[in-house]
Scaffold this motif. Structure first.
Motif, PDB file in Angstrom:
ATOM      1  N   MET A   1       0.988  -1.252  -0.009  1.00 19.10           N
ATOM      2  CA  MET A   1      -0.193  -0.047   0.075  1.00 19.10           C
ATOM      3  C   MET A   1       0.975   1.241  -0.072  1.00 19.10           C
ATOM      4  O   MET A   1       2.068   1.235   0.757  1.00 19.10           O
ATOM      5  CB  MET A   1      -1.052   0.041   1.145  1.00 19.10           C
ATOM      6  N   ASN A   2       0.566   2.120  -0.777  1.00 16.70           N
ATOM      7  CA  ASN A   2       1.225   3.314  -0.799  1.00 16.70           C
ATOM      8  C   ASN A   2       0.465   4.507  -0.466  1.00 16.70           C
ATOM      9  O   ASN A   2      -0.246   5.070  -1.277  1.00 16.70           O
ATOM     10  CB  ASN A   2       1.819   3.499  -2.569  1.00 16.70           C
ATOM     11  N   ARG A   3       0.584   4.812   0.743  1.00 19.95           N
ATOM     12  CA  ARG A   3      -0.218   6.181   1.568  1.00 19.95           C
ATOM     13  C   ARG A   3       0.708   6.917   1.969  1.00 19.95           C
ATOM     14  O   ARG A   3       1.541   6.449   2.925  1.00 19.95           O
ATOM     15  CB  ARG A   3      -1.322   5.660   2.294  1.00 19.95           C
ATOM     16  N   VAL A   4       0.526   8.282   2.150  1.00 22.71           N
ATOM     17  CA  VAL A   4       1.517   9.311   2.875  1.00 22.71           C
ATOM     18  C   VAL A   4       0.588  10.200   3.358  1.00 22.71           C
ATOM     19  O   VAL A   4      -0.472  10.663   2.653  1.00 22.71           O
ATOM     20  CB  VAL A   4       2.444   9.947   1.908  1.00 22.71           C
ATOM     21  N   ILE A   5       0.806  10.498   4.745  1.00 22.63           N
ATOM     22  CA  ILE A   5      -0.024  11.548   5.383  1.00 22.63           C
ATOM     23  C   ILE A   5       1.120  12.432   6.162  1.00 22.63           C
ATOM     24  O   ILE A   5       1.667  11.834   6.844  1.00 22.63           O
ATOM     25  CB  ILE A   5      -1.080  11.058   6.379  1.00 22.63           C
ATOM     26  N   LEU A   6       0.851  13.662   5.883  1.00 24.24           N
ATOM     27  CA  LEU A   6       1.876  14.268   6.531  1.00 24.24           C
ATOM     28  C   LEU A   6       1.127  15.891   6.958  1.00 24.24           C
ATOM     29  O   LEU A   6       0.133  16.249   6.323  1.00 24.24           O
ATOM     30  CB  LEU A   6       3.006  14.920   5.524  1.00 24.24           C
ATOM     31  N   ILE A   7       1.652  16.502   8.019  1.00 21.70           N
ATOM     32  CA  ILE A   7       1.280  17.683   8.398  1.00 21.70           C
ATOM     33  C   ILE A   7       2.585  18.666   8.444  1.00 21.70           C
ATOM     34  O   ILE A   7       3.594  18.488   8.995  1.00 21.70           O
ATOM     35  CB  ILE A   7       0.758  17.711   9.830  1.00 21.70           C
ATOM     36  N   LYS A  63      -0.683  25.942   7.502  1.00 26.50           N
ATOM     37  CA  LYS A  63      -0.364  24.546   8.062  1.00 26.50           C
ATOM     38  C   LYS A  63      -1.542  23.825   7.555  1.00 26.50           C
ATOM     39  O   LYS A  63      -2.867  24.107   7.850  1.00 26.50           O
ATOM     40  CB  LYS A  63      -0.411  24.777   9.546  1.00 26.50           C
ATOM     41  N   ILE A  64      -1.293  22.484   6.982  1.00 24.13           N
ATOM     42  CA  ILE A  64      -2.179  21.859   6.328  1.00 24.13           C
ATOM     43  C   ILE A  64      -1.704  20.432   6.748  1.00 24.13           C
ATOM     44  O   ILE A  64      -0.434  19.792   7.153  1.00 24.13           O
ATOM     45  CB  ILE A  64      -2.474  21.933   4.911  1.00 24.13           C
ATOM     46  N   ALA A  65      -2.717  19.397   6.472  1.00 30.46           N
ATOM     47  CA  ALA A  65      -2.371  17.878   6.486  1.00 30.46           C
ATOM     48  C   ALA A  65      -2.782  17.621   5.076  1.00 30.46           C
ATOM     49  O   ALA A  65      -3.717  17.861   4.582  1.00 30.46           O
ATOM     50  CB  ALA A  65      -3.483  17.247   7.424  1.00 30.46           C
ATOM     51  N   ILE A  66      -1.903  16.832   4.709  1.00 33.21           N
ATOM     52  CA  ILE A  66      -2.303  16.153   3.163  1.00 33.21           C
ATOM     53  C   ILE A  66      -2.290  14.622   3.142  1.00 33.21           C
ATOM     54  O   ILE A  66      -1.519  14.024   4.083  1.00 33.21           O
ATOM     55  CB  ILE A  66      -1.145  16.761   2.107  1.00 33.21           C
ATOM     56  N   GLU A  67      -3.096  14.130   2.286  1.00 37.13           N
ATOM     57  CA  GLU A  67      -3.017  12.670   2.042  1.00 37.13           C
ATOM     58  C   GLU A  67      -2.705  12.352   0.547  1.00 37.13           C
ATOM     59  O   GLU A  67      -3.418  12.927  -0.148  1.00 37.13           O
ATOM     60  CB  GLU A  67      -4.334  12.159   2.454  1.00 37.13           C
ATOM     61  N   GLY A  68      -1.998  11.383   0.383  1.00 40.90           N
ATOM     62  CA  GLY A  68      -1.695  11.047  -0.949  1.00 40.90           C
ATOM     63  C   GLY A  68      -0.878   9.648  -1.194  1.00 40.90           C
ATOM     64  O   GLY A  68      -0.964   8.958  -0.280  1.00 40.90           O
ATOM     65  N   GLU A  94      -6.073  19.194   4.188  1.00 43.23           N
ATOM     66  CA  GLU A  94      -6.990  19.654   5.318  1.00 43.23           C
ATOM     67  C   GLU A  94      -6.269  20.596   5.979  1.00 43.23           C
ATOM     68  O   GLU A  94      -4.976  20.599   6.265  1.00 43.23           O
ATOM     69  CB  GLU A  94      -7.563  18.327   5.789  1.00 43.23           C
ATOM     70  N   PHE A  95      -6.948  21.761   6.470  1.00 42.79           N
ATOM     71  CA  PHE A  95      -6.259  22.891   7.107  1.00 42.79           C
ATOM     72  C   PHE A  95      -5.992  22.286   8.557  1.00 42.79           C
ATOM     73  O   PHE A  95      -7.019  21.611   9.200  1.00 42.79           O
ATOM     74  CB  PHE A  95      -7.395  23.982   7.281  1.00 42.79           C
ATOM     75  N   CYS A  96      -4.995  22.689   9.255  1.00 42.65           N
ATOM     76  CA  CYS A  96      -4.591  22.239  10.592  1.00 42.65           C
ATOM     77  C   CYS A  96      -4.871  23.478  11.631  1.00 42.65           C
ATOM     78  O   CYS A  96      -4.822  23.335  12.978  1.00 42.65           O
ATOM     79  CB  CYS A  96      -3.214  21.742  10.603  1.00 42.65           C
ATOM     80  N   GLU A  97      -5.092  24.581  11.244  1.00 38.82           N
ATOM     81  CA  GLU A  97      -5.502  25.749  12.058  1.00 38.82           C
ATOM     82  C   GLU A  97      -6.201  26.586  11.347  1.00 38.82           C
ATOM     83  O   GLU A  97      -6.322  26.781  10.271  1.00 38.82           O
ATOM     84  CB  GLU A  97      -4.458  26.498  12.404  1.00 38.82           C
ATOM     85  N   SER A  98      -7.241  27.328  12.064  1.00 42.27           N
ATOM     86  CA  SER A  98      -7.985  28.437  11.815  1.00 42.27           C
ATOM     87  C   SER A  98      -7.278  29.595  11.096  1.00 42.27           C
ATOM     88  O   SER A  98      -6.041  29.805  11.611  1.00 42.27           O
ATOM     89  CB  SER A  98      -9.075  29.003  12.598  1.00 42.27           C
TER      90      SER A  98
END
Length: 100
Positions: A1-7, A63-68, A94-98
């Motif tokens: 499985m090739n999934r990456v999640i980073l903030i 500041k964001i979270a990404i998935e890919g 996805e935003f990580c702060e307002s």
């Protein structure tokens, strides 16, 4: 499985462009903190709706979270040298702060 999640935080504003087939694509660099020792910098690429979202809503310092997924590709540069690039193809932001 090739999934990456980073903030992390964007190093600069995303660059929106269009392919010859008129598909939107955006790219940007994401700085991700290491635990107690500096940061890593990743090249991220988003296509279609994700590209339009990034260009419209993201800016330097966001500041964001990404998935890919992680992708490696090769091409020849202007001097005919083979260049290998590893990048993250982003499916979701996805935003990580307002907003301030």
């Amino acid at each position: 499985m090739n999934r990456v999640i980073l903030i992390g935080r964007l190093v600069a504003a995303p660059e929106l462009r269009y392919t010859q087939q008129n598909k939107p694509v955006t790219s940007y660099r994401l700085a991700v903190d290491r635990l107690g020792d500096g940061a890593d910098f990743f090249t991220c690429v988003a296509w279609n709706k994700a590209a339009e979202f990034a260009a419209e809503h993201l800016s330097k310092g966001t500041k964001i979270a990404i998935e890919g997924r992680l992708q490696t590709r090769s091409y020849e540069d202007k001097d005919s040298k083979k260049v290998t690039v590893t990048e993250i193809v982003v499916d979701r932001h996805e935003f990580c702060e307002s907003k301030k």
